[in-house]
Write a protein that holds these residues in place. Structure first.
Motif, PDB file in Angstrom:
ATOM      1  N   GLY A  36     -18.855  76.460 121.902  1.00 28.86           N
ATOM      2  CA  GLY A  36     -19.906  77.034 122.721  1.00 28.86           C
ATOM      3  C   GLY A  36     -21.077  77.477 121.879  1.00 28.86           C
ATOM      4  N   ALA A  37     -20.775  78.084 120.737  1.00 32.18           N
ATOM      5  CA  ALA A  37     -21.840  78.544 119.846  1.00 32.18           C
ATOM      6  C   ALA A  37     -22.633  77.365 119.331  1.00 32.18           C
ATOM      7  N   ARG A  38     -21.915  76.277 119.015  1.00 29.54           N
ATOM      8  CA  ARG A  38     -22.616  75.093 118.507  1.00 29.54           C
ATOM      9  C   ARG A  38     -23.541  74.504 119.567  1.00 29.54           C
ATOM     10  N   ARG A  39     -23.036  74.532 120.825  1.00 27.47           N
ATOM     11  CA  ARG A  39     -23.885  74.004 121.887  1.00 27.47           C
ATOM     12  C   ARG A  39     -25.142  74.843 122.073  1.00 27.47           C
ATOM     13  N   GLU A  40     -24.989  76.173 121.961  1.00 25.96           N
ATOM     14  CA  GLU A  40     -26.160  77.040 122.081  1.00 25.96           C
ATOM     15  C   GLU A  40     -27.168  76.771 120.963  1.00 25.96           C
ATOM     16  N   THR A  41     -26.682  76.556 119.745  1.00 23.43           N
ATOM     17  CA  THR A  41     -27.566  76.271 118.619  1.00 23.43           C
ATOM     18  C   THR A  41     -28.327  74.980 118.846  1.00 23.43           C
ATOM     19  N   LYS A  42     -27.654  74.013 119.405  1.00 29.81           N
ATOM     20  CA  LYS A  42     -28.286  72.714 119.609  1.00 29.81           C
ATOM     21  C   LYS A  42     -29.377  72.765 120.663  1.00 29.81           C
ATOM     22  N   HIS A  43     -29.136  73.555 121.722  1.00 30.40           N
ATOM     23  CA  HIS A  43     -30.057  73.478 122.860  1.00 30.40           C
ATOM     24  C   HIS A  43     -31.046  74.630 122.933  1.00 30.40           C
ATOM     25  N   GLY A  44     -30.910  75.705 122.137  1.00 30.89           N
ATOM     26  CA  GLY A  44     -31.896  76.773 122.274  1.00 30.89           C
ATOM     27  C   GLY A  44     -31.899  77.751 121.139  1.00 30.89           C
ATOM     28  N   GLY A  45     -30.937  77.713 120.242  1.00 27.34           N
ATOM     29  CA  GLY A  45     -30.863  78.680 119.165  1.00 27.34           C
ATOM     30  C   GLY A  45     -31.813  78.324 118.041  1.00 27.34           C
ATOM     31  N   GLN A  46     -32.062  79.291 117.157  1.00 27.83           N
ATOM     32  CA  GLN A  46     -32.904  79.058 115.992  1.00 27.83           C
ATOM     33  C   GLN A  46     -32.142  78.299 114.938  1.00 27.83           C
ATOM     34  N   LYS A  47     -32.689  77.189 114.449  1.00 28.92           N
ATOM     35  CA  LYS A  47     -31.983  76.361 113.479  1.00 28.92           C
ATOM     36  C   LYS A  47     -31.831  77.050 112.143  1.00 28.92           C
ATOM     37  N   ASN A  48     -32.750  77.972 111.805  1.00 32.64           N
ATOM     38  CA  ASN A  48     -32.658  78.650 110.514  1.00 32.64           C
ATOM     39  C   ASN A  48     -31.763  79.876 110.580  1.00 32.64           C
ATOM     40  N   GLY A  49     -31.160  80.128 111.711  1.00 30.76           N
ATOM     41  CA  GLY A  49     -30.221  81.236 111.863  1.00 30.76           C
ATOM     42  C   GLY A  49     -30.887  82.528 112.232  1.00 30.76           C
ATOM     43  N   LYS A  50     -32.172  82.620 112.260  1.00 27.05           N
ATOM     44  CA  LYS A  50     -32.835  83.863 112.623  1.00 27.05           C
ATOM     45  C   LYS A  50     -32.852  84.006 114.138  1.00 27.05           C
ATOM     46  N   LYS A  51     -32.681  85.294 114.579  1.00 19.73           N
ATOM     47  CA  LYS A  51     -32.653  85.540 116.018  1.00 19.73           C
ATOM     48  C   LYS A  51     -34.050  85.824 116.521  1.00 19.73           C
ATOM     49  N   GLY A  52     -34.403  85.259 117.579  1.00 20.16           N
ATOM     50  CA  GLY A  52     -35.698  85.489 118.179  1.00 20.16           C
ATOM     51  C   GLY A  52     -35.591  86.260 119.456  1.00 20.16           C
ATOM     52  N   GLY A  53     -34.716  87.273 119.507  1.00 18.24           N
ATOM     53  CA  GLY A  53     -34.465  88.033 120.731  1.00 18.24           C
ATOM     54  C   GLY A  53     -33.032  87.851 121.174  1.00 18.24           C
ATOM     55  N   LEU A  54     -32.675  88.485 122.274  1.00 16.61           N
ATOM     56  CA  LEU A  54     -31.299  88.429 122.776  1.00 16.61           C
ATOM     57  C   LEU A  54     -31.097  87.137 123.534  1.00 16.61           C
ATOM     58  N   SER A  55     -30.577  86.152 122.831  1.00 19.03           N
ATOM     59  CA  SER A  55     -30.353  84.838 123.443  1.00 19.03           C
ATOM     60  C   SER A  55     -29.040  84.811 124.201  1.00 19.03           C
ATOM     61  N   GLY A  56     -28.867  83.733 124.975  1.00 21.86           N
ATOM     62  CA  GLY A  56     -27.592  83.549 125.686  1.00 21.86           C
ATOM     63  C   GLY A  56     -26.430  83.459 124.725  1.00 21.86           C
ATOM     64  N   SER A  57     -26.669  82.856 123.579  1.00 22.66           N
ATOM     65  CA  SER A  57     -25.599  82.721 122.581  1.00 22.66           C
ATOM     66  C   SER A  57     -25.150  84.073 122.081  1.00 22.66           C
ATOM     67  N   SER A  58     -26.097  84.961 121.763  1.00 25.84           N
ATOM     68  CA  SER A  58     -25.732  86.291 121.246  1.00 25.84           C
ATOM     69  C   SER A  58     -24.982  87.078 122.310  1.00 25.84           C
ATOM     70  N   PHE A  59     -25.452  87.004 123.539  1.00 24.26           N
ATOM     71  CA  PHE A  59     -24.767  87.718 124.611  1.00 24.26           C
ATOM     72  C   PHE A  59     -23.334  87.235 124.769  1.00 24.26           C
ATOM     73  N   PHE A  60     -23.143  85.921 124.692  1.00 27.87           N
ATOM     74  CA  PHE A  60     -21.790  85.360 124.806  1.00 27.87           C
ATOM     75  C   PHE A  60     -20.912  85.805 123.650  1.00 27.87           C
ATOM     76  N   THR A  61     -21.509  85.849 122.440  1.00 28.88           N
ATOM     77  CA  THR A  61     -20.734  86.265 121.262  1.00 28.88           C
ATOM     78  C   THR A  61     -20.240  87.695 121.418  1.00 28.88           C
ATOM     79  N   TRP A  62     -21.151  88.614 121.831  1.00 36.28           N
ATOM     80  CA  TRP A  62     -20.719  89.999 122.013  1.00 36.28           C
ATOM     81  C   TRP A  62     -19.677  90.115 123.130  1.00 36.28           C
ATOM     82  N   PHE A  63     -19.843  89.320 124.158  1.00 39.14           N
ATOM     83  CA  PHE A  63     -18.854  89.332 125.245  1.00 39.14           C
ATOM     84  C   PHE A  63     -17.461  88.955 124.742  1.00 39.14           C
ATOM     85  N   MET A  64     -17.419  87.924 123.880  1.00 35.80           N
ATOM     86  CA  MET A  64     -16.134  87.477 123.347  1.00 35.80           C
ATOM     87  C   MET A  64     -15.523  88.527 122.427  1.00 35.80           C
ATOM     88  N   VAL A  65     -16.382  89.174 121.630  1.00 37.07           N
ATOM     89  CA  VAL A  65     -15.871  90.230 120.729  1.00 37.07           C
ATOM     90  C   VAL A  65     -15.220  91.343 121.538  1.00 37.07           C
TER      91      VAL A  65
END
Length: 698
Positions: A36-65
């Motif tokens: 899921g994280a890989r899919r988020e990176t491919k379709h909307g995440g920052q390729k350099n790893g920097k966060k540009g705000g609270l993305s869907g990927s980050s929200f999902f990660t905290w949810f899983m934690v």
């Protein structure tokens, strides 16, 4: 790795199951987070790893934690026993609506107003006290699994209980048995085929104190019922709730319903084993019972003893203590502890306000353990009390009939089974035993339909080699050719080694053939000695025959169709008859040199005289552990013959015939003068020295 551990540690069935389901769920979620994280990176995440705000990927990660933290918190609660589930379940007991002592689906249905149409089976999971007590009898039957069968010669007028039916021939070896307490039996009367006449109490039962036992081959010996009995304790008052409170437990699973229309679905009703007070201490009873079920018998016994000390009027605590003593007696092989258990079972049944089902279980187990020790009369009194308390329970009356048979009281046993059959005419257990009694009374033709219909019923307790044995024998005596059909069926069901070889007490793997040569037996020196000294043996036998003291005793096992047949016994069950040997001193001195015969505790050494006009019915000996030698002493020129299986031979003076008497054999004496032979039993040559030492007497 964690799921099994959580099941082991979980307190209640519901909590265990929910914990078990958590692990697969967490594993699945964890496995899906990475893709899921890989899919988020491919379709909307920052390729350099920097966060540009609270993305869907980050929200999902905290949810899983957070989800994983919740799962592992649940694991920790179960793993470290942070919650006392026993206490929780105990509190739920106040919502016990159906009176079975715990809160379950049935209680929920009652509280919700649903009409209960049938009993709900207890859920799989941890065994609570009522379930444990219900299955306690089965658990305790481990003692019998070591071999509770009484070892005996198969006679027409004696009965010996075999709880697990007759030994199947396909067992590797014979069942383990132990001596009865104070085994001082009187000298039994024997006859030509080696069967031993049982006096009323000549029954063998196990004894934990007997330490000379060997795995798998041991059987019991014949002993009289002269052990110190504990029967007096049954005279104590037994309290049973009023009739309206008694809910009859259906016949045990070992018996079937007599009504064919009711056979389709026989629902076993869950017994009520806790009174009102015991329901308030159910959690404590369960905790102690859990220890017993886990094999921690000493700890369980201490726990139940403490409960008895604190709650002396608790039937559940007392019954649990009895079961622990029962288990401990098996573990330590102690008669003393078993006697304590017998007493405690009585105490449990004698307390005030004891549920009827618990009274029944306690007294039935008490009777069973009394029989185990050979206390047959004490067991009979216990069975009589049970029938008195539960007069409508047919299975208890059937057990009472067996109790009478075990002490040789065939008349009272017959009355019991007649009463049972008057009420339940299709009771197969009662039928086979009633037929057995009729045959013992020489009512041969009358016994056949009862034995036949009883076996055909298929009811538990009827598929027993003895009943096939006696049904076939009765049919042979009336000329019914169906006899061998039943012998064949008995063979197919594992009761007989073959249609011809129908002994019931066998060691598997021994060479089986009707006739033997001296060389095949390996006992050539014994045969040579007998044949060299046959005249000496003959003369001493004739001298005894000439005396008027009646040293030759008539065969009294109902094996003769007609005629006169007697014997004079020198050795029996490996024991020398010193008084008899005074009449034949040279013969006894000669035999003292051959332990293969004098030490054969499953045979005899004796003279046998048969007069003209005698016919001995086809019959078989009790065991395949011996061979039988016949030395001809006085043999008429014609008219005397013996058949073993399908081969017939005649005797010769001074010559030895050897056959295996576990095969069917038959004798005719149609000469004009008497026939005298000398019978010498020997151990089967393939028995090991250890087996010869450990196999008890027959």
């Amino acid at each position: 790795m964690m799921a099994p551990r959580k099941n082991a540690k979980g307190g209640g069935g519901g909590n265990s199951s929910s914990s078990s389901s958590s692990s697969p769920s967490s594993c699945t979620s964890g496995g899906s987070s990475s893709p899921g994280a890989r899919r988020e990176t491919k379709h909307g995440g920052q390729k350099n790893g920097k966060k540009g705000g609270l993305s869907g990927s980050s929200f999902f990660t905290w949810f899983m934690v957070i989800a994983l933290l919740g799962v592992w918190t649940s694991v920790a609660v179960v793993w470290f026993d942070l919650v006392d589930y026993e206490e929780v379940l105990g509190k739920l007991g106040i919502y016990d609506a159906d009176g079975d002592g715990d809160f379950d689906v049935d209680d929920a249905k009652v509280l919700l107003g649903e009409d209960l149409q049938q009993e709900q089976d207890a859920p799989a999971g941890e065994l609570q006290l009522e379930d444990a007590l219900l299955t306690g009898r089965d658990e305790d039957e481990r003692i019998e699994s070591m071999g509770t069968e009484a070892i005996h010669e198969e006679t027409e007028d004696s009965y010996h209980v075999e709880e697990t039916a007759s030994p199947a021939y396909n067992q590797d070896t014979e069942d383990m048995m132990y001596e009865q307490e104070n085994p001082e039996s009187s000298e039994p009367v024997v006859e030509d085929d080696g069967r031993i006449y049982q006096e009323a109490d000549d029954v063998t039962y196990q004894d934990y104190d007997e330490q000379v036992y060997e795995p798998a081959e041991n059987e019991g010996t014949e002993s009289s019922d002269n052990a110190v009995d504990d029967s007096h304790t049954i005279l104590e008052e037994v309290h049973v709730p009023p009739a309206e409170e008694q809910q009859e437990v259906p016949p045990e699973t070992k018996r079937k319903t007599d009504d064919p229309e009711k056979k389709e679905k026989v629902k076993k009703k869950k017994p009520k084993l806790l009174n009102k007070f015991d329901k308030t201490i159910k959690a404590e009873l369960d905790a102690a019972e859990k220890l017993r079920k886990r094999g921690k018998i000493e700890e369980a016994l201490n726990a139940f003893e403490e409960l008895v000390r604190r709650y002396p009027k608790s039937p559940g605590a007392r019954y649990g203590k009895a079961q622990c003593e029962d288990d401990l007696a098996e573990k330590r092989r102690s008669n003393e502890i078993l006697r304590r258990a017998i007493q405690t079972y009585q105490e449990a049944a004698s307390l005030p306000d004891v549920p009827a089902d618990l009274v029944k279980l306690s007294l039935k187990r008490r009777s069973d353990r009394q029989q185990f020790l050979g206390h047959m009369r004490g067991s009979l009194l216990t069975l009589q009390k049970l029938v008195q308390l539960f007069p409508d329970d047919t299975s208890l009356k059937n057990d009472l009939g067996v109790g009478y048979l075990l002490i040789g009281d065939n008349d009272n046993a017959k009355k019991v089974y007649e009463a049972v059959l008057n009420v339940t005419p299709n009771d197969g257990f009662a039928k086979v035993h009633y037929g057995f009694i009729l045959k013992a009374q020489n009512k041969i033709a009358e016994s056949i339909p009862y034995l036949k219909e009883g076996i055909e019923s298929g009811h538990p307790g009827t598929d027993d080699g003895r009943f096939y044995f006696h049904l076939g024998d009765a049919m042979q005596r009336v000329g019914n050719k169906e006899a061998y059909k039943w012998y064949e069926l008995g063979h197919q069901r594992g009761h007989f080694a073959s249609v011809w070889q129908r002994s019931l007490y066998n060691v598997r793997g021994l060479r089986a053939q009707p006739w033997w040569t001296p060389k095949e037996t390996g006992y050539t020196e014994l045969v040579k000695s007998l044949e060299r000294n046959w005249k000496l043996i003959r003369d001493e036998g004739l001298a005894v025959m000439d005396r008027t003291q009646g040293l030759f005793l008539p065969e009294d096992e109902n094996l003769r169709e007609k005629g006169d047949w007697s014997q004079f016994t020198l050795w029996q069950q490996g024991r020398k008859n010193e008084n008899a040997c005074k009449g034949a001193p040279k013969t006894c001195s000669l035999l003292d040199k051959f332990p293969e015969t004098t030490g054969c505790r499953r045979g005899q050494i004796k003279y046998s005289v048969m007069h003209p006009g005698t016919h001995v019915w086809p019959h078989t000996g009790p065991t395949n552990c011996r061979l039988r030698m016949h030395l001809g002493l006085v043999i008429p020129k014609e008219g005397c013959k013996i058949r073993c299986a399908n081969e017939t031979k005649t005797w010769e003076e001074g010559k030895v015939l050897i056959f295996d008497d576990s095969f069917e054999h038959e004798v005719w004496q149609d000469a004009k003068s008497f026939r005298l032979i000398f019978i010498v039993d020997v151990w089967h040559p393939e028995l090991t020295p250890q087996q010869r030492l450990s196999l008890p007497a027959i």
